[in-house]
Motif scaffolding. Structure first.
Motif, PDB file in Angstrom:
ATOM      1  N   ARG A 166     -69.379 -67.493  -4.154  1.00  0.00           N
ATOM      2  CA  ARG A 166     -69.365 -68.957  -4.055  1.00  0.00           C
ATOM      3  C   ARG A 166     -68.665 -69.327  -2.761  1.00  0.00           C
ATOM      4  N   ARG A 167     -69.239 -70.300  -2.059  1.00  0.00           N
ATOM      5  CA  ARG A 167     -68.657 -70.780  -0.804  1.00  0.00           C
ATOM      6  C   ARG A 167     -68.496 -72.284  -0.903  1.00  0.00           C
ATOM      7  N   LEU A 168     -67.328 -72.782  -0.526  1.00  0.00           N
ATOM      8  CA  LEU A 168     -67.108 -74.221  -0.477  1.00  0.00           C
ATOM      9  C   LEU A 168     -67.496 -74.726   0.905  1.00  0.00           C
ATOM     10  N   ASN A 169     -68.261 -75.799   0.972  1.00  0.00           N
ATOM     11  CA  ASN A 169     -68.654 -76.377   2.254  1.00  0.00           C
ATOM     12  C   ASN A 169     -67.499 -77.112   2.913  1.00  0.00           C
ATOM     13  N   ALA A 170     -66.595 -77.645   2.102  1.00  0.00           N
ATOM     14  CA  ALA A 170     -65.410 -78.337   2.618  1.00  0.00           C
ATOM     15  C   ALA A 170     -64.217 -77.956   1.757  1.00  0.00           C
ATOM     16  N   GLY A 171     -63.064 -77.850   2.356  1.00  0.00           N
ATOM     17  CA  GLY A 171     -61.859 -77.518   1.606  1.00  0.00           C
ATOM     18  C   GLY A 171     -61.757 -76.026   1.342  1.00  0.00           C
ATOM     19  N   LYS A 172     -60.846 -75.670   0.436  1.00  0.00           N
ATOM     20  CA  LYS A 172     -60.695 -74.263   0.088  1.00  0.00           C
ATOM     21  C   LYS A 172     -60.226 -74.132  -1.348  1.00  0.00           C
ATOM     22  N   PHE A 173     -60.390 -72.941  -1.895  1.00  0.00           N
ATOM     23  CA  PHE A 173     -59.960 -72.662  -3.248  1.00  0.00           C
ATOM     24  C   PHE A 173     -58.434 -72.633  -3.298  1.00  0.00           C
ATOM     25  N   THR A 174     -57.866 -73.099  -4.390  1.00  0.00           N
ATOM     26  CA  THR A 174     -56.432 -73.011  -4.606  1.00  0.00           C
ATOM     27  C   THR A 174     -56.163 -71.614  -5.135  1.00  0.00           C
ATOM     28  N   TRP A 175     -55.708 -70.732  -4.265  1.00  0.00           N
ATOM     29  CA  TRP A 175     -55.555 -69.324  -4.616  1.00  0.00           C
ATOM     30  C   TRP A 175     -54.097 -69.013  -4.920  1.00  0.00           C
ATOM     31  N   ALA A 176     -53.881 -68.024  -5.763  1.00  0.00           N
ATOM     32  CA  ALA A 176     -52.523 -67.616  -6.126  1.00  0.00           C
ATOM     33  C   ALA A 176     -51.843 -66.935  -4.953  1.00  0.00           C
ATOM     34  N   THR A 177     -50.544 -67.126  -4.855  1.00  0.00           N
ATOM     35  CA  THR A 177     -49.764 -66.476  -3.805  1.00  0.00           C
ATOM     36  C   THR A 177     -48.611 -65.695  -4.414  1.00  0.00           C
ATOM     37  N   SER A 178     -48.791 -65.246  -5.640  1.00  0.00           N
ATOM     38  CA  SER A 178     -47.745 -64.507  -6.351  1.00  0.00           C
ATOM     39  C   SER A 178     -47.388 -63.230  -5.610  1.00  0.00           C
ATOM     40  N   GLY A 179     -46.165 -62.760  -5.793  1.00  0.00           N
ATOM     41  CA  GLY A 179     -45.735 -61.506  -5.193  1.00  0.00           C
ATOM     42  C   GLY A 179     -46.442 -60.310  -5.813  1.00  0.00           C
ATOM     43  N   GLU A 180     -46.963 -60.471  -7.027  1.00  0.00           N
ATOM     44  CA  GLU A 180     -47.705 -59.396  -7.672  1.00  0.00           C
ATOM     45  C   GLU A 180     -49.108 -59.340  -7.084  1.00  0.00           C
ATOM     46  N   GLY A 181     -49.793 -58.231  -7.327  1.00  0.00           N
ATOM     47  CA  GLY A 181     -51.132 -58.070  -6.778  1.00  0.00           C
ATOM     48  C   GLY A 181     -52.214 -58.803  -7.530  1.00  0.00           C
ATOM     49  N   THR A 182     -51.929 -59.222  -8.796  1.00  0.00           N
ATOM     50  CA  THR A 182     -52.940 -59.886  -9.607  1.00  0.00           C
ATOM     51  C   THR A 182     -52.331 -61.039 -10.399  1.00  0.00           C
ATOM     52  N   VAL A 183     -53.192 -61.966 -10.823  1.00  0.00           N
ATOM     53  CA  VAL A 183     -52.794 -63.093 -11.660  1.00  0.00           C
ATOM     54  C   VAL A 183     -53.863 -63.242 -12.741  1.00  0.00           C
ATOM     55  N   GLY A 184     -53.455 -63.413 -13.996  1.00  0.00           N
ATOM     56  CA  GLY A 184     -54.404 -63.634 -15.091  1.00  0.00           C
ATOM     57  C   GLY A 184     -54.719 -65.112 -15.242  1.00  0.00           C
ATOM     58  N   LEU A 185     -55.972 -65.431 -15.574  1.00  0.00           N
ATOM     59  CA  LEU A 185     -56.409 -66.809 -15.763  1.00  0.00           C
ATOM     60  C   LEU A 185     -57.036 -66.978 -17.133  1.00  0.00           C
ATOM     61  N   SER A 186     -56.889 -68.174 -17.707  1.00  0.00           N
ATOM     62  CA  SER A 186     -57.614 -68.517 -18.926  1.00  0.00           C
ATOM     63  C   SER A 186     -59.018 -68.967 -18.536  1.00  0.00           C
ATOM     64  N   ARG A 187     -59.882 -69.164 -19.518  1.00  0.00           N
ATOM     65  CA  ARG A 187     -61.253 -69.614 -19.245  1.00  0.00           C
ATOM     66  C   ARG A 187     -61.250 -70.995 -18.584  1.00  0.00           C
ATOM     67  N   VAL A 188     -60.378 -71.884 -19.072  1.00  0.00           N
ATOM     68  CA  VAL A 188     -60.289 -73.234 -18.508  1.00  0.00           C
ATOM     69  C   VAL A 188     -59.822 -73.166 -17.053  1.00  0.00           C
ATOM     70  N   GLN A 189     -58.847 -72.312 -16.766  1.00  0.00           N
ATOM     71  CA  GLN A 189     -58.362 -72.159 -15.398  1.00  0.00           C
ATOM     72  C   GLN A 189     -59.438 -71.581 -14.491  1.00  0.00           C
ATOM     73  N   LEU A 190     -60.208 -70.606 -14.993  1.00  0.00           N
ATOM     74  CA  LEU A 190     -61.308 -70.024 -14.216  1.00  0.00           C
ATOM     75  C   LEU A 190     -62.347 -71.087 -13.876  1.00  0.00           C
ATOM     76  N   ASP A 191     -62.706 -71.913 -14.846  1.00  0.00           N
ATOM     77  CA  ASP A 191     -63.679 -72.981 -14.601  1.00  0.00           C
ATOM     78  C   ASP A 191     -63.182 -73.944 -13.527  1.00  0.00           C
ATOM     79  N   ALA A 192     -61.901 -74.305 -13.597  1.00  0.00           N
ATOM     80  CA  ALA A 192     -61.327 -75.218 -12.605  1.00  0.00           C
ATOM     81  C   ALA A 192     -61.307 -74.572 -11.223  1.00  0.00           C
ATOM     82  N   LEU A 193     -60.911 -73.298 -11.153  1.00  0.00           N
ATOM     83  CA  LEU A 193     -60.871 -72.592  -9.873  1.00  0.00           C
ATOM     84  C   LEU A 193     -62.249 -72.556  -9.229  1.00  0.00           C
ATOM     85  N   ALA A 194     -63.279 -72.259 -10.004  1.00  0.00           N
ATOM     86  CA  ALA A 194     -64.644 -72.173  -9.471  1.00  0.00           C
ATOM     87  C   ALA A 194     -65.123 -73.515  -8.918  1.00  0.00           C
TER      88      ALA A 194
END
Length: 102
Positions: free
Chosen positions: A57-85
């Motif tokens: 998926r590519r956004l034509n304007a703006g950018k995805f709100t991505w995690a910046t945690s110190g860990e290598g991964t972040v878990g998301l719920s289904r609702v959070q995944l839908d919002a991120l997309a």
């Protein structure tokens, strides 16, 4: 969700290898998300229990709100995944959005 950026030129096999490296394994019925360095493109590797598929998926304007945690991964719920997309602030959904004290 992987915190480190992914080269968007990678195909399914290379993305699967990255999932195994970062997450330890690819579990059935899980989605693994990666963004590029600018966070305006996202790839999702899904293991559906039978095989794997890769979507982009590519956004034509703006950018995805991505995690910046110190860990290598972040878990998301289904609702959070839908919002991120959709490019919405997924961190405000789920447990983070519950009001407990007035």
């Amino acid at each position: 969700m992987a915190v480190e950026p992914l080269d968007m030129r990678l195909g399914t096999e290379a993305a699967l290898a990255r999932v195994v490296t970062i997450f330890g394994s690819a579990h059935p019925h899980h989605a693994y998300l990666f963004a590029n360095r600018r966070a305006n493109r996202m790839k999702v590797l899904v293991h559906d229990g039978i095989g794997v598929w890769l979507a982009a998926r590519r956004l034509n304007a703006g950018k995805f709100t991505w995690a910046t945690s110190g860990e290598g991964t972040v878990g998301l719920s289904r609702v959070q995944l839908d919002a991120l997309a959709l490019g919405l602030p997924w961190q405000r959904l789920g447990e983070a959005g519950i009001i407990r004290v007035i």
